[in-house]
Design a protein around this motif. Structure first.
Motif, short mmCIF file in Angstrom:
data_model
loop_
_atom_site.label_atom_id
_atom_site.label_comp_id
_atom_site.label_asym_id
_atom_site.label_seq_id
_atom_site.Cartn_x
_atom_site.Cartn_y
_atom_site.Cartn_z
N GLN A 32 7.68 42.18 -3.43
CA GLN A 32 6.87 41.02 -3.80
C GLN A 32 7.61 39.73 -3.43
OE1 GLN A 32 3.76 40.71 -4.76
NE2 GLN A 32 3.91 38.50 -4.98
N ALA A 33 8.92 39.69 -3.67
CA ALA A 33 9.71 38.51 -3.32
C ALA A 33 9.66 38.26 -1.82
CB ALA A 33 11.15 38.66 -3.79
N ASP A 34 9.74 39.33 -1.00
CA ASP A 34 9.64 39.18 0.46
C ASP A 34 8.31 38.54 0.84
OD1 ASP A 34 12.13 40.35 1.00
OD2 ASP A 34 11.24 42.36 1.18
N ARG A 35 7.23 39.02 0.24
CA ARG A 35 5.90 38.49 0.55
C ARG A 35 5.79 37.03 0.13
NH1 ARG A 35 4.78 43.76 -0.96
NH2 ARG A 35 4.34 43.19 -3.11
N GLU A 36 6.35 36.67 -1.02
CA GLU A 36 6.31 35.28 -1.48
C GLU A 36 7.10 34.38 -0.53
OE1 GLU A 36 7.26 34.57 -5.60
OE2 GLU A 36 6.32 36.46 -6.17
N TRP A 37 8.31 34.81 -0.15
CA TRP A 37 9.11 34.00 0.77
C TRP A 37 8.38 33.83 2.10
CZ3 TRP A 37 13.33 31.04 0.25
CH2 TRP A 37 14.09 31.18 -0.90
N SER A 38 7.81 34.91 2.60
CA SER A 38 7.12 34.84 3.88
C SER A 38 5.97 33.85 3.83
CB SER A 38 6.61 36.23 4.27
OG SER A 38 5.94 36.17 5.49
N SER A 39 5.21 33.88 2.76
CA SER A 39 4.05 32.99 2.65
C SER A 39 4.46 31.54 2.44
CB SER A 39 3.11 33.46 1.54
OG SER A 39 3.69 33.26 0.27
N ARG A 40 5.64 31.29 1.91
CA ARG A 40 6.07 29.92 1.63
C ARG A 40 7.06 29.36 2.64
NH1 ARG A 40 6.89 29.72 -4.89
NH2 ARG A 40 4.85 30.56 -5.46
N THR A 41 7.48 30.17 3.61
CA THR A 41 8.49 29.73 4.57
C THR A 41 8.06 28.48 5.32
OG1 THR A 41 9.41 31.93 4.82
CG2 THR A 41 9.80 30.41 6.62
N THR A 42 6.84 28.41 5.76
CA THR A 42 6.37 27.25 6.51
C THR A 42 6.49 25.98 5.68
OG1 THR A 42 4.86 28.60 7.80
CG2 THR A 42 4.42 26.24 7.75
N ARG A 43 6.11 26.05 4.41
CA ARG A 43 6.21 24.88 3.53
C ARG A 43 7.67 24.51 3.31
NH1 ARG A 43 7.32 24.31 -1.69
NH2 ARG A 43 7.05 26.52 -2.12
N LEU A 44 8.53 25.49 3.08
CA LEU A 44 9.94 25.21 2.86
C LEU A 44 10.57 24.52 4.07
CD1 LEU A 44 11.06 28.57 1.19
CD2 LEU A 44 10.68 26.38 0.05
N ILE A 45 10.26 25.02 5.25
CA ILE A 45 10.80 24.44 6.47
C ILE A 45 10.29 23.02 6.65
CG2 ILE A 45 10.78 24.59 9.00
CD1 ILE A 45 10.82 27.67 8.57
N SER A 46 9.01 22.81 6.37
CA SER A 46 8.43 21.48 6.48
C SER A 46 9.14 20.50 5.54
CB SER A 46 6.94 21.53 6.17
OG SER A 46 6.39 20.25 6.15
#
Length: 127
Positions: A32-46
């Motif tokens: 679940q943590a992997d899926r959350e990170w994957s879905s939020r990576t774009t926002r974090l990078i931005s």
């Protein structure tokens, strides 16, 4: 300076390891943590790219901008938290007026976790 793609790759794969994100693993190993990170990576990078582009006096009140090493340290910390500790992705990443970066999490039961990257590879934590 890391490019947007390099920052994304570090967050998804780790600085010196093979694929660790969902793209590199079968779904049977994805947490679940992997899926959350994957879905939020774009926002974090931005958010990190916005912080990287700040210049001194970014707030109009004399705030110092975080340096490149602080941004790189934040990426390294996020990578470690994702890959080694399984911490969920942060709720928010912001620059502080003291040339540092603050990472915030809203955790279960109303708990608030905060890390402030004050200098390269040094953070202060508050729960």
């Amino acid at each position: 300076m890391l490019s947007h793609t390099q920052s994304r790759d570090i967050l998804l794969y780790g600085a010196d390891s093979g694929p660790l994100g969902p793209e590199g693993l079968s779904s049977s190993f994805e947490t679940q943590a992997d899926r959350e990170w994957s879905s939020r990576t774009t926002r974090l990078i931005s958010e990190l790219e916005q912080i990287r582009s700040l210049r001194d006096n970014w707030d109009g009140e004399g705030a110092m901008a975080p340096g490149e090493k602080i941004v790189e340290s934040t990426i390294a910390l996020l990578n470690s938290l994702q890959n080694e500790y399984g911490l969920p992705p942060p709720t928010r990443i912001v620059a502080s007026q003291a040339a540092s970066i603050v990472i915030e999490w809203q955790l279960e039961h109303g708990e608030h976790l905060e890390a402030e990257i004050l200098e390269p590879y040094r953070a202060e934590w508050m729960l």
